[in-house]
Design a protein around this motif. Structure first.
Motif: not given
Length: 609
Positions: A39-40, A137-143, A145-146, A152-155
């Motif tokens: 994702t990064i 949904t588990s993070f690694h199963l997300q597209p 883009n999501i 970006q929200n975590w920032k």
């Protein structure tokens, strides 16, 4: 063979020590970690080839990105180089996972690793994922883009661990991808070795070798010096030339000029403390400290500034009048003379020229920075990874060879455990150093499994501890000294950087790294506290990870512009301090408690703005 052909010869490889045994993460934790990495630094695609593992963008945006990058890539890049660059994700780079495994297994402290494991495990559960991401949904199963929107929200999160996680992950994963990527260098036009100058020979060291054995090896000397850096090197030369039997020991191993500059993968591990990934306890400051044969002098930038008057006066006012004496000035001059320090042979690159020109237009005070290049022109921007020309007059090239010619002996691969004391005449007196020596492998490297260890006791009339800001306090504490000031009063000159891109090609990695500075803001409080503006290293893996991460495509677009980028940093003379202390878990790992104070942050901000 012509000198031009010699310049194209790549340095010798420097194979790494074995990776950590076992695995630092479970399979599910690895899946989540690599999903964050991708994702990064994602594989970017147009919607027609949509995949949940790639960052999908509109066709028009993809076309614009391709055309924008194509307009700035070097002319010798292949036509499909841009598509390969956009299509490469972090985990697709050869050796990416292995280097991440080495980093977490060897260089991340235990409490931080536990925290990372908690986050990774939570991101693979419905409840944990909903709490941290807003999705079940588990993070690694997300597209992708999501996933990107989540990071970006975590920032902006009010939860400090999440903000710190994005900062740490984006820096680590982008740096590791740049080191291992097969697609980025053709985009940047970044060569493996400097295109200016020519390879040098360097000094041929003869290190003490010990045979295998179970009994401790006893070595006698007049003086043992722990640390081969700038302090230890100068002491070794002076004492050896005065007729003393001197032994210099260091935990690092020597790599000849033929191995330098090292690659961005090997250099941090062989030449820097903790693989170049030291951070303060609160993650507010990253540290890059040399841990090589020759210490920081092997990886510094040739800049050689004498101690400023207000600093010398401050030290004198604290009870050290020597620093305002003519004798101290004579010492500085002697050091500079030996290293050939001057401004006579400087040729500024664009990064440094902009400081001089900008200061002139603003009426700011600026000057050239003397270089320790032995009276030679040294137009090389790779010295952070070692000087292959053997022109930079660090300890490996100057002080230690001088000491060797006077009879000094050297031991590499020596981990000093403690200074040994005895009661002599009613006084506690240092009489030697005890530690563990680790041999090289059968091929003369450090990557083989057939290396062996020996306990060593070096007896000496005098012991000099000169193993740097981080390890000198640690050695003293392990030796049983109890002065509460050991490890305290840590000044580290924190820096913050500003970057800009230009229409023209600059190739900022070429030329001396730091040949100018602006001194307009060095004395903001009337007591010598402020900041200097100077250029910084432009090695891709050392500058791009410090750019703010706002998204995967945005990072790749920014990274592609490095050949047209300049970066300047505000280096603060900090008023307020931190401390160095041993990790409470293993007792040996260096921990750094340091947070820039509001006062020092203000000075940095005033300099930047």
């Amino acid at each position: 063979m012509t000198s031009a052909q010699l310049n194209l010869i790549a340095p010798l490889d420097s194979p790494l020590p074995p990776p950590p045994e076992g695995d630092v993460f479970t399979p599910s934790q690895w899946a989540t970690l690599l999903a964050i990495a991708d994702t990064i630094v994602p594989a970017v695609e147009a919607p027609s080839t949509q995949s949940t593992n790639n960052l999908s963008i509109e066709s028009s945006e993809y076309t614009t990105a391709v055309q924008g990058i194509q307009s700035i890539v070097p002319g010798n890049a292949s036509p499909d180089a841009v598509q390969r660059y956009l299509a490469e994700s972090a985990s697709a780079a050869p050796g990416f996972k292995e280097l991440i495994h080495r980093t977490f297994g060897h260089y991340i402290r235990d409490d931080a690793l536990k925290g990372i494991r908690v986050i990774l495990s939570a991101l693979d559960t419905r409840a944990g994922c909903y709490l941290l991401t807003g999705y079940s949904t588990s993070f690694h199963l997300q597209p992708v883009n999501i996933r990107q929107q989540i990071l970006q929200n975590w920032k902006q999160s009010y939860l400090t661990p999440l903000r710190q996680s994005v900062k740490a992950f984006s820096g680590l994963f982008s740096a590791t991808w740049i080191k291992r990527s097969i697609s980025i260098n053709p985009i940047l036009g970044f060569p493996r070795a400097p295109v200016h100058g020519k390879p040098g020979e360097g000094y041929d060291y003869n290190f003490v070798q010990l045979p295998p054995g179970d009994d401790p090896e006893i070595i006698d000397a007049d003086v043992v010096i722990v640390g081969s850096g700038c302090g230890g090197g100068v002491c070794a030369k002076n004492l050896a030339e005065a007729g003393h039997r001197v032994m210099v020991v260091d935990r690092a191993y020597h790599f000849s000029a033929k191995h330098l500059p090292m690659s961005s993968t090997d250099g941090p591990i062989h030449l820097f403390h903790n693989g170049g990934v030291d951070v303060s306890d609160d993650s507010s400051v990253s540290f890059l400290a040399g841990q090589a044969w020759g210490g920081g002098g092997t990886v510094n930038w040739s800049a050689s500034l004498q101690t400023q008057g207000f600093v010398r006066q401050e030290w004198a006012d604290e009870g050290l009048p020597f620093f305002t004496s003519s004798e101290y000035q004579n010492c500085l001059d002697r050091v500079c003379q030996r290293m050939g320090v001057s401004t006579k042979h400087i040729e500024h690159n664009e990064n440094n020229r902009l400081i001089i020109e900008g200061a002139r237009k603003l009426g700011y005070a600026a000057k050239e920075v003397p270089q320790n290049t032995g009276g030679n022109k040294h137009y090389c921007g790779y010295c952070t990874l070692g000087c292959g020309a053997a022109e930079k007059q660090g300890p490996v090239v100057s002080w230690l060879p001088d000491a060797a010619k006077a009879g000094c002996q050297f031991i590499e691969g020596f981990e000093a455990d403690r200074v040994v004391f005895e009661d002599i005449g009613g006084e506690k007196t240092a009489v030697g150093v005890q530690g563990i020596w680790t041999s090289r492998d059968e091929h003369g490297g450090v990557s083989g499994s057939n290396r062996y260890k020996r306990k060593v006791m070096i007896k000496a009339k005098r012991v000099i501890v000169s193993c740097g800001t981080l390890h000198s306090p640690m050695l003293l504490l392990r030796s049983g000294l109890t002065n509460p000031q050991i490890g305290r009063n840590l000044h580290c000159h924190p820096a913050t950087a500003v970057s800009a891109t230009f229409p023209q090609v600059i190739n900022p990695w070429e030329g001396g790294i730091l040949t100018t500075l602006c001194e307009e803001f060095t004395n903001l409080d009337g007591r010598g506290h402020g900041a200097k503006i100077c250029a910084m290293t432009m090695i891709p893996s050392l500058v791009l990870p410090f750019q703010p991460w706002t998204g995967g495509l945005e990072f790749k677009l920014l990274a592609s512009k490095l050949s047209r980028m300049c970066s300047h940093c505000a280096v603060v003379r900090d008023r307020d301090t931190g401390r160095v202390y041993p990790d409470p878990v293993d007792g040996k790992r260096v921990r750094i408690a340091y947070t820039p104070s509001a006062f020092d942050k203000k000075n940095a901000l005033e300099c930047v703005l």
